[in-house]
Design a protein around this motif. Sequence first.
Motif, mmCIF file in Angstrom:
data_model
loop_
_atom_site.group_PDB
_atom_site.id
_atom_site.type_symbol
_atom_site.label_atom_id
_atom_site.label_comp_id
_atom_site.label_asym_id
_atom_site.label_seq_id
_atom_site.Cartn_x
_atom_site.Cartn_y
_atom_site.Cartn_z
ATOM 1 N N SER A 116 0.820 -1.203 0.000
ATOM 2 C CA SER A 116 0.000 0.000 0.000
ATOM 3 C C SER A 116 0.856 1.255 0.000
ATOM 4 O O SER A 116 1.897 1.322 0.627
ATOM 5 N N SER A 117 0.395 2.255 -0.707
ATOM 6 C CA SER A 117 1.045 3.556 -0.662
ATOM 7 C C SER A 117 0.027 4.632 -0.296
ATOM 8 O O SER A 117 0.228 5.793 -0.579
ATOM 9 N N ALA A 118 -1.078 4.214 0.326
ATOM 10 C CA ALA A 118 -2.109 5.149 0.755
ATOM 11 C C ALA A 118 -2.904 4.534 1.894
ATOM 12 O O ALA A 118 -2.838 3.333 2.120
ATOM 13 N N THR A 119 -3.665 5.371 2.584
ATOM 14 C CA THR A 119 -4.467 4.881 3.700
ATOM 15 C C THR A 119 -5.885 5.404 3.643
ATOM 16 O O THR A 119 -6.167 6.405 3.004
ATOM 17 N N ASP A 120 -6.732 4.721 4.374
ATOM 18 C CA ASP A 120 -8.062 5.247 4.647
ATOM 19 C C ASP A 120 -7.897 6.308 5.730
ATOM 20 O O ASP A 120 -6.890 6.345 6.434
ATOM 21 N N ALA A 121 -8.902 7.137 5.890
ATOM 22 C CA ALA A 121 -8.825 8.213 6.877
ATOM 23 C C ALA A 121 -8.815 7.656 8.295
ATOM 24 O O ALA A 121 -9.524 6.705 8.608
#
Length: 134
Positions: free
Chosen positions: A22-27
């Motif tokens: 992953s290179s992003a997240t949920d808030a």
Amino acid sequence: MDNLRYLRIALGMVLALSISSSSATDAHLSDKGLYRVSWQSLAPEVTTDLIHEWLLHVETADRRPADNLIITVSAHMPGHAHGLPTQPRATAYLGNGDYRIAGMKFQMSGVWWVRFDFWRKNRRDWVIFEVPVK
């Protein structure tokens, strides 16, 4: 019954791979609940020995863009006595609650805790993300 077991194992492996790359997240909600925060690496994946930038998105708890924040960045690797070899910082407010974070560099693979502190009008809050680094 065996087919269901194999399906569960396969789905677990797909989930693990998607999380690790992953290179992003949920808030995430900040500690005091003032902000909803998410990040996205501008590099395809979070790896070692690469200085890259992140896009940090910050909203108020009621989902309005959080502007005029002072943001500091720190990180450390749990179980190790070191942080980042760089000093990342928020370099620009891009509008709509988006901030450019420059100078992110991880020198070891594994799990890192990345902390963002927010100051606005004498109020402080923070959030920590657990970031898997390849």
